[in-house]
Each structure stands twice: as C-alpha cells, then as structure tokens.
Scaffold this active site. Sequence first.
Site, PDB file in Angstrom:
ATOM      1  N   VAL A 165      54.286  19.793  -9.427  1.00 18.61           N
ATOM      2  CA  VAL A 165      53.430  20.965  -9.227  1.00 18.61           C
ATOM      3  C   VAL A 165      53.778  21.982 -10.295  1.00 18.61           C
ATOM      4  O   VAL A 165      54.821  21.900 -10.938  1.00 18.61           O
ATOM      5  CB  VAL A 165      53.597  21.587  -7.816  1.00 18.61           C
ATOM      6  CG1 VAL A 165      53.068  20.650  -6.744  1.00 18.61           C
ATOM      7  CG2 VAL A 165      55.040  21.969  -7.550  1.00 18.61           C
ATOM      8  N   SER A 166      52.881  22.963 -10.457  1.00 16.90           N
ATOM      9  CA  SER A 166      53.041  23.902 -11.569  1.00 16.90           C
ATOM     10  C   SER A 166      54.006  25.042 -11.272  1.00 16.90           C
ATOM     11  O   SER A 166      54.699  25.511 -12.164  1.00 16.90           O
ATOM     12  CB  SER A 166      51.677  24.477 -11.967  1.00 16.90           C
ATOM     13  OG  SER A 166      50.845  23.458 -12.496  1.00 16.90           O
TER      14      SER A 166
END
Length: 205
Positions: free
Chosen positions: A65-66
């Site tokens: 995920v970012s």
Amino acid sequence: MKVGIGRAASELGVSRDTLRRWEAAGKITVERTPSGHRRYDMAQLRELVPHKSRSERVTIAYARVSHHSQKKDLKEQINHLHSFCTTHGWDFELIQDLGSGVNYHKSGLRRLIQRICDGDVERLVMTNRDRLLRFGVDLIFALCENFQTQVVIMNINSLEDFEDDIAEDIMEIITVFSARLYGTRNEKNQKIIDKLMDIAKELAE
C-alpha cells in the site's frame, strides 16, 4: 553471450569481487577487450552458481500500500493472498511494503528482486500487477521469466484503492519534478511549480 563484469555480477546475484576471485582461482576464463575490459561467458558462469530444485524454491506473496492510512487495505490484500495460496496448496512467504508505486527503493521490493535473482522463487503471487510498481513492472516480469519464476496475478482491486494509489503516485511525481525545477530562478519554471503544488494539495484533500 559475453557481457561486462557489472552485468555478469547483477544477473548472477554475486559481487564483482566474487567474479575476480573466481578468475584469480582459475575457475573461469575471462576475455579482454582491446581496451582491457573484462568479458564474461554467461553460460560458463551460470554453471558455477548452484540452482535450487523446484521443490526447494518458494512461493512469495507480495502486498503493498502507498501510505499508513491504508493499513486496512493492506490487511485485506494479505487475507486475499493467504486464501488464494491456501486454496492452491502453496506454502508461501509474505513480503509486504509501504510506499508508492513509483518508489523503486522500497525494502520489500528490493528483497523480492534479490530472491528472484538468487533463484529462490518458484512463483510470485499478487492481487494486482501494480502492487509491484506503477511504471516499469514489465522489467520485473522479465526477470521472473529469466529465472523461471511464475507470476500469478489475482486481479483484485477496488476502485477506491486504485484512486488512492494513483493520487499518491501523482503526488510523488509532482514532488520530485518540483524539487528538480526548484532553484532554477526561472519565472516560467516557478509558475509550473506553483501549479503542480496546487494540484498536489487538491489531491491530498
């Protein structure tokens, strides 16, 4: 195929000093170009690197995920990967990353690439191809093909996740681009920076 020392070391996952030691010990023969640069026979080198049998290689599930606010999304990815691998009877190792899809220096990604180049990975499983990288993912897939690593993509992604990741990646690109333009003392460039930063602020809202 004859290659230079840098490429030979990279493809085999060994250091340049290791190649020089093999040469000094007489384990390999090395050709020299007229300018004195080493040229290595990749077929000969690969015979010196132990290859694991299929039964010794592992399945790696990769999740990313970012940013920290997406911990729930990361957990969902991991659950999907666990269920998928279990259904197919694959014991697996999990590598998870936190960072945007345009960040090539994520620790998990670098570890994954090293494992692939070491010949450790039988298959790589992801929920979506952009979990690895937003741009340049085909280079990783080419590595997988070269080292006989199967790539399995589940194609699970929500529209909300996709939009969040795209926004995060665009913000990082804008930040890098702005940093390169900053300090040029060019009025046109400064206007571009201001516009880019306004876009970044809108994305962050």
